[in-house]
Design a protein around this motif. Structure first.
Motif, mmCIF file in Angstrom:
data_model
loop_
_atom_site.group_PDB
_atom_site.id
_atom_site.type_symbol
_atom_site.label_atom_id
_atom_site.label_comp_id
_atom_site.label_asym_id
_atom_site.label_seq_id
_atom_site.Cartn_x
_atom_site.Cartn_y
_atom_site.Cartn_z
ATOM 1 N N GLU A 137 76.816 106.240 47.652
ATOM 2 C CA GLU A 137 77.285 107.551 47.160
ATOM 3 C C GLU A 137 78.507 108.032 47.922
ATOM 4 O OE1 GLU A 137 74.847 110.766 45.784
ATOM 5 O OE2 GLU A 137 73.092 109.493 46.160
ATOM 6 N N ASP A 193 81.584 109.137 45.673
ATOM 7 C CA ASP A 193 81.867 110.566 45.526
ATOM 8 C C ASP A 193 83.290 110.902 45.970
ATOM 9 O OD1 ASP A 193 79.322 110.703 44.676
ATOM 10 O OD2 ASP A 193 78.519 111.798 46.398
ATOM 11 N N ARG A 219 84.991 108.549 34.950
ATOM 12 C CA ARG A 219 83.563 108.401 35.263
ATOM 13 C C ARG A 219 82.727 108.232 34.001
ATOM 14 N NH1 ARG A 219 80.843 113.429 38.241
ATOM 15 N NH2 ARG A 219 81.687 114.450 36.394
ATOM 16 N N THR A 227 76.115 108.101 37.160
ATOM 17 C CA THR A 227 75.560 109.464 37.225
ATOM 18 C C THR A 227 75.455 109.897 38.693
ATOM 19 O OG1 THR A 227 73.291 108.656 37.286
ATOM 20 C CG2 THR A 227 74.222 109.110 35.107
ATOM 21 N N ASP A 261 79.697 112.041 42.275
ATOM 22 C CA ASP A 261 80.001 113.478 42.220
ATOM 23 C C ASP A 261 81.495 113.704 42.443
ATOM 24 O OD1 ASP A 261 77.317 114.136 41.910
ATOM 25 O OD2 ASP A 261 76.985 114.101 44.090
ATOM 26 N N SER A 270 84.013 116.840 43.304
ATOM 27 C CA SER A 270 84.041 118.247 43.714
ATOM 28 C C SER A 270 85.471 118.711 43.880
ATOM 29 C CB SER A 270 83.312 118.431 45.050
ATOM 30 O OG SER A 270 82.025 117.866 45.001
ATOM 31 N N ASN A 330 82.214 119.656 39.941
ATOM 32 C CA ASN A 330 81.590 120.687 40.761
ATOM 33 C C ASN A 330 82.696 121.516 41.421
ATOM 34 O OD1 ASN A 330 80.115 122.060 42.737
ATOM 35 N ND2 ASN A 330 80.000 120.226 44.061
ATOM 36 N N ILE A 346 79.572 118.449 52.325
ATOM 37 C CA ILE A 346 79.485 117.518 51.198
ATOM 38 C C ILE A 346 79.611 116.118 51.765
ATOM 39 C CG2 ILE A 346 80.508 116.713 49.036
ATOM 40 C CD1 ILE A 346 81.621 119.473 48.561
ATOM 41 N N SER A 394 80.845 112.639 51.522
ATOM 42 C CA SER A 394 81.786 111.820 50.770
ATOM 43 C C SER A 394 82.754 111.156 51.732
ATOM 44 C CB SER A 394 82.559 112.676 49.759
ATOM 45 O OG SER A 394 83.614 111.904 49.209
#
Lengths: 445, 445
Positions: B161, B165, B186, B200, B203, B205, B235, B258, B260
């Motif tokens: 992730e 991300d 994505r 999915t 993320d 942001s 987000n 966060i 990432s």
């Protein structure tokens, strides 16, 4: 790190290298439910090698001759692409080792191709420019363009000529095509781009150790290519060997010298075999000895195809030429044979079908040898163009290349002469920084 | 080294920087027999900055938004292009110093633009990715694509992730356009390219310190862009400031975090003034204070235009926005005024004509503010497309970009997702090697 290849009950074929041979094999196997394909390649793209020289001379964008592997295999669930370096093979464990970790195989296919052969000349390795990858072609383009920029600012005519003059070593297709294109640029786009420079001062030399250009082609093609290059003003020297290059002067074995900062080395290739193979399977030029089924001597589950393989036929006692066609044909047949083996059918022997060879000398000039017909000139160039366009994978790129070329042909377009310097990826900088501090530690202690 | 600019009896205008302003000015002056133009730029091309984000997200090839300066000025004998870095100006000697040596001027125009402002946060400088040059955009593209390759091989979901991300800091046009494009990728091309990854989990942001996106635009455009991004699953966090980033976790001023590995920094710019100017001519954000004729305070022969200049009008008490239009308009007027000065006519005052602003959120979605009319959605996107295509110099590139975009639009084409690693030019390696041995010398002694 872990390659994370899912376990299935299919036979796993690990293919190392996505050149002409590896890609062909992977495509053929990708539709077969009998196999799980693991395609390992150093980059995330296939490179169309015959057109490197176009990238080097700003005739084509790099992306026109590169094909992302994930786009080629977008819909194939049984193909697993891993972008990494292979460090070696352990035949007794049926495993290849990669930078990501070990990958077990049922069948291993080595399709790692060949790289520039500098014949262990340290000065040449350090100072000459090779052209056996797209990043080398881009580096060559940047160097040449930067040279012309620098030529505007040097103090002496000697320095200026050193920057502008080019020496190409090796009279094979790469050397011939490169010299032809450079000579055309000297006549057309370069004087327009650099009106402050005098391009009658730019010398282009082609050095070939043999007695003719385009060694394996017909005498007719050899003669015509020499004539074409001389008409374009290329200084061709046959029967001449380079002995040394110090970054400013090229010295020949016969003692003569050429003043030039730029030596492009296209004088030979050597195979890239995998570490871990027994020494007795390696033949001339580092090529892996294989039988007529591309099976590596002494193994039933390891194969080699393309430039890295050395298969002899009656007609080809020294192996096939290291070009695209043998690799493609071997990849195709090996896909069939692997299927025959798992279905317990006898494999089919490989026979190379020579489709002919060709080389382009400049815009509108080429030489073509077909098995029963040889021709030269503009029609040969159209043939060359057509054959190369047709062999390129993927509709979009074929159209893009065609448009691009036609546009260049009609307008001497120059929108590609960009010196794009890529920032070094942070990872590399970190690694270099670490190396630096490690070495300083050593000095301190 | 010597810039080798020929001496003539024309007035010499030295322009530093070939962005929108400098290029416009050079083109207008190139046809005037009164001037000799010296255009100094770090690269041999003009960069079309508004489309960096398309290069970063593999929507366009870099060469589609780059224009070789020598192609633009191919037929202009009075324009002398030098590709080099300017190290400073010596106003009393009427000379700029460059890496190639000193260049005397009659008129100096500083058009050096702006660069990323990291607000002196050392961790952000080291770990975050900027996007204020085409090489930074290419580096960003390579990093993102390499992340997905790496995500296949990591051992834990947390690491995976972290790689997938993305956190974008700064809700201006760059941040908004980047997030919109990433969110679309994505949904479309990425799952097709990487069927082994679960998108999915990815993320995206967008962190903005202010209370709305696209600060200077209309409330209507701000609201719609926020809605569009949220529909695409971005987000968005408004009124949030980033405090730190350690390469794995982003920490906000409010203490929230966060996870990432990827922070793209589009939170602000600072001007690139020249060394050698008196401190009192520098205003907010490092911009050079100029009057309504773009004349730098206290000088009659030094001018600044575009992002690097700070000119105030009644309507623009803090200076003009740092975008293409003010630079283009100032470049145009300065060409006229220089001519008026040498002809002893009074110069004309600059007044910024706001042509409106726009931003695209994704394929087929944009927001447009025209002076008397604001609209959003597909028609806004078509407007955005049209305006950008029309502003691009050169027929070939305009057509190529148009073809490329249309093709992408219809097919989600993915032939550009190449991780091309350029070899470091030998010169850089040599320099680094020298630095290494110098440092080791220091340690030894």
């Amino acid at each position: 790190m872990n390659p994370n290849i899912p376990q299935t009950d299919r036979k796993r074929v690990v293919i190392v290298g996505a050149g002409f041979g590896g890609l062909q094999l992977a495509r053929k196997l990708s539709t077969r439910k009998e196999f799980q394909v693991v395609l390992i390649n150093r980059h995330n793209y296939h490179e169309f090698q015959p057109l490197y020289y176009q990238v080097a001379t700003a005739g084509l964008e790099a992306n026109s001759i590169l094909f992302p592997l994930r786009a080629v295999f977008g819909n194939c669930k049984n193909v697993h692409i891993r972008v990494t370096d292979v460090t070696g093979v352990r035949p007794t464990d049926k495993t290849v080792d990669t930078e990501l970790g070990p990958v077990p195989y049922d069948y291993l296919v080595i399709a790692t191709g060949a790289d520039t052969n500098f014949f262990n000349q340290q000065n040449i390795i350090e100072k000459a420019l090779p052209m056996k990858s797209v990043s080398e072609a881009i580096a060559l383009r940047n160097r040449m363009l930067q040279n012309f920029e620098d030529a505007l600012s040097v103090e002496t005519a000697d320095e200026r000529e050193g920057l502008m003059d080019v020496v190409v070593v090796g009279g094979g297709p790469t050397g011939v095509e490169l010299c032809g294109t450079l000579a055309e640029m000297r006549r057309t786009v370069l004087p327009r781009d650099y009106p402050e420079l005098d391009f009658t001062m730019m010398d282009i030399s082609l050095i070939e150790s043999g007695g003719e250009l385009l060694g394996p082609m017909s005498v007719q093609s050899q003669t015509h290519s020499l004539e074409y290059l001389q008409e374009l003003g290329v200084n061709v020297r046959l029967n001449t060997r380079v002995k040394d290059f110090d970054g400013r002067t090229v010295t020949m074995v016969d003692g003569s010298t050429i003043r030039s900062n730029n030596v492009i080395w296209a004088a030979g290739v050597k195979a890239n075999p995998l570490a871990g193979l027994p020494a007795e399977v390696l033949g001339r030029g580092g090529r892996i000895l294989v039988d007529r089924y591309n099976q590596v001597q002494g193994f039933t589950d390891i194969f080699a195809i393309g430039d890295v393989a050395l298969m002899t036929e009656e007609k080809w006692p020294n192996g096939h030429p290291q070009i695209a066609q043998p690799a493609i044909q071997q990849g195709k047949l090996l896909a069939r044979n692997l299927l025959r083996w798992v279905q317990n059918e006898p494999p089919v022997e490989f026979t190379y079908r020579d489709l002919g060879s060709m080389a382009t000398i400049g815009r509108g000039l080429a030489v073509v040898d077909l098995p029963f017909f040889k021709f030269q000139g503009f029609f040969a160039w159209l043939t060359w163009l057509f054959v190369h366009l047709m062999s390129i994978v993927g509709v979009k790129n074929r159209l893009a290349i065609f448009t691009n070329w036609m546009f260049n042909y009609l307008t001497y377009n120059n929108s590609l002469r960009l010196i794009i310097r890529q920032k070094m990826p942070q990872g590399n900088l970190d690694a270099m920084q670490k190396k630096l501090s490690d070495q300083m530690e050593v000095v301190k202690t």
